[in-house]
Design an enzyme around this catalytic site. Structure first.
Site, PDB file in Angstrom:
ATOM      1  CD  GLN A  78      31.963  96.730 123.199  1.00  0.00           C
ATOM      2  OE1 GLN A  78      32.359  95.591 123.376  1.00  0.00           O
ATOM      3  NE2 GLN A  78      30.909  97.163 123.853  1.00  0.00           N
ATOM      4  CG  PHE A  79      34.447 103.593 120.436  1.00  0.00           C
ATOM      5  CD1 PHE A  79      34.345 104.964 120.976  1.00  0.00           C
ATOM      6  CD2 PHE A  79      33.674 103.075 119.620  1.00  0.00           C
ATOM      7  CE1 PHE A  79      33.024 105.500 120.763  1.00  0.00           C
ATOM      8  CE2 PHE A  79      32.643 103.786 119.155  1.00  0.00           C
ATOM      9  CZ  PHE A  79      32.200 104.870 119.706  1.00  0.00           C
ATOM     10  CB  THR A  80      31.010 101.545 123.620  1.00  0.00           C
ATOM     11  OG1 THR A  80      31.184 100.256 123.518  1.00  0.00           O
ATOM     12  CG2 THR A  80      30.736 102.134 122.167  1.00  0.00           C
TER      13      THR A  80
END
Length: 149
Positions: A78-80
């Protein structure tokens, strides 16, 4: 590396109506890779999560780790998690690792967890995923290998 850890009684991830991973009791780990992360970040975070005492003992105290309980881990990229929202209204992703580095470190993190004897399941890197979980407690912990919090 940055992680959101949720103690769960069950969790699953699907991509295009296809289940890619599921676990029963254990931890759901949402994992973001920072552009400056190194192998030591994987080692630190994996050890911290595996040995974090957030499961209850017979007296109802958080005294047991995932390693103690024999639970599983569902790991979802989850790069966010690396979003910087301090300025303006649109998040900046400048701190997130580029996709090739992020994929490599995500896969190395999964392998490190598996090598420790923890049963693992995963999402699919760079895919639009639906994550379902039953958060037990609820217990949700934030960790950052750069010790930002």
């Amino acid at each position: 590396m940055r992680a959101v850890i949720q103690r769960v009684t069950s969790a699953k991830v699907t991509v295009d109506d296809r289940q890619t991973g599921a676990i029963g009791e254990g931890l759901l780990v949402l994992l973001g890779v920072h552009k400056d992360d190194e192998p030591k970040d994987i080692t630190w975070l994996a050890d911290k999560i595996i040995n974090l005492r957030i499961f209850e003992d017979n007296d109802g105290k958080m005294n047991h780790s995932l390693a103690d309980t024999g639970g599983s881990m569902l790991i979802v990229s989850q790069f966010t998690l690396l979003a910087d929202c301090r300025k303006g209204r649109r998040p900046s992703w400048s701190e997130a690792a580029p996709p090739d580095k992020a994929r490599r470190m995500y896969e190395e993190f999964i392998q490190t967890i598996a090598d420790s004897g923890i049963t693992t399941a995963t999402g699919e890197f760079q895919a639009m995923m639906d994550v379902s979980l039953v958060n037990s407690g609820p217990v949700t912990i934030l960790l950052d290998s750069h010790k930002q919090f």
